[in-house]
Write a protein that holds these residues in place. Structure first.
Motif, mmCIF file in Angstrom:
data_model
loop_
_atom_site.group_PDB
_atom_site.id
_atom_site.type_symbol
_atom_site.label_atom_id
_atom_site.label_comp_id
_atom_site.label_asym_id
_atom_site.label_seq_id
_atom_site.Cartn_x
_atom_site.Cartn_y
_atom_site.Cartn_z
ATOM 1 N N LEU A 368 0.509 -0.876 -0.351
ATOM 2 C CA LEU A 368 -0.363 0.175 0.147
ATOM 3 C C LEU A 368 0.555 1.419 0.027
ATOM 4 O O LEU A 368 0.037 2.193 -0.577
ATOM 5 C CB LEU A 368 -1.355 -0.160 1.180
ATOM 6 N N PHE A 371 -0.013 4.502 -2.216
ATOM 7 C CA PHE A 371 -1.297 5.335 -1.875
ATOM 8 C C PHE A 371 -1.174 5.867 -0.367
ATOM 9 O O PHE A 371 -2.254 6.357 -0.433
ATOM 10 C CB PHE A 371 -2.274 4.360 -2.037
ATOM 11 N N CYS A 386 -5.614 3.463 -4.017
ATOM 12 C CA CYS A 386 -5.016 2.553 -4.355
ATOM 13 C C CYS A 386 -5.873 1.225 -5.675
ATOM 14 O O CYS A 386 -5.751 1.650 -6.582
ATOM 15 C CB CYS A 386 -4.800 1.146 -2.739
ATOM 16 N N GLN A 389 -5.550 3.325 -9.110
ATOM 17 C CA GLN A 389 -4.621 2.806 -10.106
ATOM 18 C C GLN A 389 -4.697 3.238 -11.240
ATOM 19 O O GLN A 389 -4.336 3.407 -11.946
ATOM 20 C CB GLN A 389 -3.464 1.794 -9.231
ATOM 21 N N CYS A 413 -8.728 -3.143 -1.846
ATOM 22 C CA CYS A 413 -7.759 -2.092 -1.292
ATOM 23 C C CYS A 413 -8.734 -1.612 0.457
ATOM 24 O O CYS A 413 -7.897 -1.759 0.966
ATOM 25 C CB CYS A 413 -7.900 -0.070 -1.942
ATOM 26 N N ARG A 417 -6.297 -1.713 3.616
ATOM 27 C CA ARG A 417 -5.572 -0.852 4.677
ATOM 28 C C ARG A 417 -6.347 -1.636 5.924
ATOM 29 O O ARG A 417 -5.837 -0.600 6.807
ATOM 30 C CB ARG A 417 -6.566 0.105 3.948
#
Length: 500
Positions: A368, A371, A386, A389, A413, A417
């Motif tokens: 990650l 981002f 993310c 992208q 994502c 996260r």
């Protein structure tokens, strides 16, 4: 996204009054908001795009639920196996690989109509039957080589849509396209005739044929005279004088499987172009309970005609409102980018090779890092960066493909996260495993090792393969034949429900 939501809900219940509770409630609210999207089958739509015109993904997700407009460009070479030297007039079959066409030039495919796809010859799913004939009684077939005289406008039915099984491979054709008029599930002659009548009479000849897949991709072409130019015809190999003819010959079957295995990743050579901006899929109709009978295999067979009517209307509108040859955005390329970026990492994260929470979270954070703004940490912003992208302003927005891709990347994502803030190692692994189960990418079903030059990664592709081949795909050579219960048609035939 729904599966991720359910995992966090379970976690929240199990951790009641724990220090993690406040964080999990926050994550639940975020995930719940994202999961309220009307595209409830985004993962299946994503996978339909990714597997389209690919032998591997289409074989694994063998019950295709989608229709795409397709173009085979002018001058593309195609093949036809026949027991006649005369040029075809149509409708009839064409194969993309010569070995596939040769299959239908052999004695075991000779039926009463002398057609390569005679209905009676399609009834046999085994490879061991023997035909004993006198040499003078044995017809030798011909391999016809054609090239497209013009761009061919086709309707592509995904999955193993040419497989005459009772497991659902024919659902989308027989229920949506043919409106339950095909009474004999093995009667491909009637399917060809019915399809060409629809294309000519109902759709104003806007479609030239049907594109399907079995042990190789094939085209049912309605008009050979107008669409194809024959460039060569070759006589088939003489048969043994002893009159013993395998049905079909094991070596030829193995050669065919090796050839199509080279197309696991795609038909190749620009031979087929699909329109991903406009397509019709059963996954886009919330009223259709496709997984009522099985959590893995979708079916249309027990849905009423009334429920299927919107999809039928949309298929008609797809053909009438769009040109198969129009240029569309290649969303399959984007699904490739997403899968190649995340597939190995996700599998690594649940392997428990990273055996501490800190090691696991550090590796997830590395994925990650592009981002994250470490001077301004923002949970939502990091997920959005993310998820976006591979999304650009040049892509068509608001199409079914674009929404499905964005939904899937948001699921990935959000899960990754959120994993950075969880306190328990097992909860991190469980959340990522839920994501893997939701994504169901076919690359995770591939053989665990690279096959040798005389081997192929073997899975059931109609009409061959066993239950074991499905449950545990392995590299096999010709001598290592499959054994055990056959995969295809292992379930009893259940008649289609035609209630209104």
């Amino acid at each position: 996204m729904d599966s991720v939501y359910l995992h966090f809900l379970d976690s929240a219940v199990s951790l009641y009054n724990s220090p993690e509770m406040r964080l999990l409630v926050l994550v639940l609210l975020i995930v719940s908001a994202a999961s309220s999207s009307p595209l409830q089958n985004a993962n299946h739509i994503f996978n339909a795009i990714h597997s389209s015109m690919r032998q591997w993904g289409s074989s694994w997700n063998h019950n295709g639920m989608s229709f795409f407009l397709a173009t085979v460009p002018q001058h593309t070479v195609l093949y036809h196996g026949s027991h006649s030297i005369e040029p075809e007039t149509g409708p009839n079959w064409l194969a993309f690989e010569p070995e596939h066409a040769l299959w239908f030039a052999n004695i075991w495919m000779k039926g009463p109509s002398d057609s390569a796809h005679a209905a009676t010859t399609e009834r046999h799913s085994g490879y061991s039957n023997q035909v004993i004939l006198k040499p003078e009684e044995v017809p030798r077939g011909w391999l016809h080589t054609y090239e497209a005289a013009r761009d061919l406008r086709l309707l592509y039915v995904d999955g193993i849509s040419a497989g005459k099984s009772v497991m659902g491979t024919l659902d989308s054709q027989d229920r949506i396209l043919f409106n339950d008029t095909i009474k004999d599930s093995h009667d491909d002659q009637e399917r060809a005739s019915t399809a060409c009548n629809i294309f000519r009479n109902d759709w104003g000849s806007r479609i030239d044929g049907l594109l399907r897949m079995e042990t190789g991709f094939e085209v049912i072409l309605c008009d050979f005279d107008r669409n194809m130019h024959r460039i060569n015809v070759l006589r088939g190999k003489p048969h043994p004088e002893n009159g013993n003819f395998a049905k079909p010959a094991g070596g030829e079957m193995w050669r065919l499987y090796k050839v199509i295995a080279e197309r696991f990743g795609g038909i190749g050579g620009g031979r087929v172009q699909l329109n991903y901006d406009h397509f019709v899929t059963a996954y886009n109709y919330p009223t259709l309970d496709l997984f009522k009978e099985s959590a893995e295999i979708p079916r249309l067979k027990n849905l009423s005609l009334k429920l299927l009517e919107p999809m039928k209307r949309d298929l008609h509108r797809l053909v009438m409102d769009n040109d198969p040859g129009q240029i569309s955005y290649n969303w399959q390329d984007i699904t490739d980018l997403i899968i190649t970026r995340y597939a190995n990492d996700l599998r690594y994260f649940v392997s428990r090779k990273l055996d501490t929470k800190n090691a696991l979270q550090l590796e997830i954070e590395r994925v990650l890092l592009p981002f994250i703004d470490f001077d301004n940490r923002d949970f939502n912003a990091e997920i959005n960066r993310c998820a976006a992208q591979f999304l650009t302003a040049s892509q068509p927005a608001g199409t079914l493909a674009s929404v499905a891709v964005k939904s899937v990347t948001t699921s990935i994502c959000t899960t990754l996260r959120s994993a950075l803030d969880l306190k328990e190692y097992n909860n991190i692994v469980a959340s990522i495993q839920e994501l893997i189960d939701y994504l169901a990418w076919t690359v995770w079903r591939e053989c665990p090792q690279k096959c040798q030059s005389d081997e192929v990664c073997f899975i059931p592709i109609w009409p061959g393969g066993t239950v074991e081949d499905r449950e545990n795909p392995q590299c096999k050579d010709r001598a290592n034949n499959s054994s055990g219960p056959p995969y295809w048609d292992k379930r009893p035939l259940v008649e289609t429900t035609n209630s209104h």
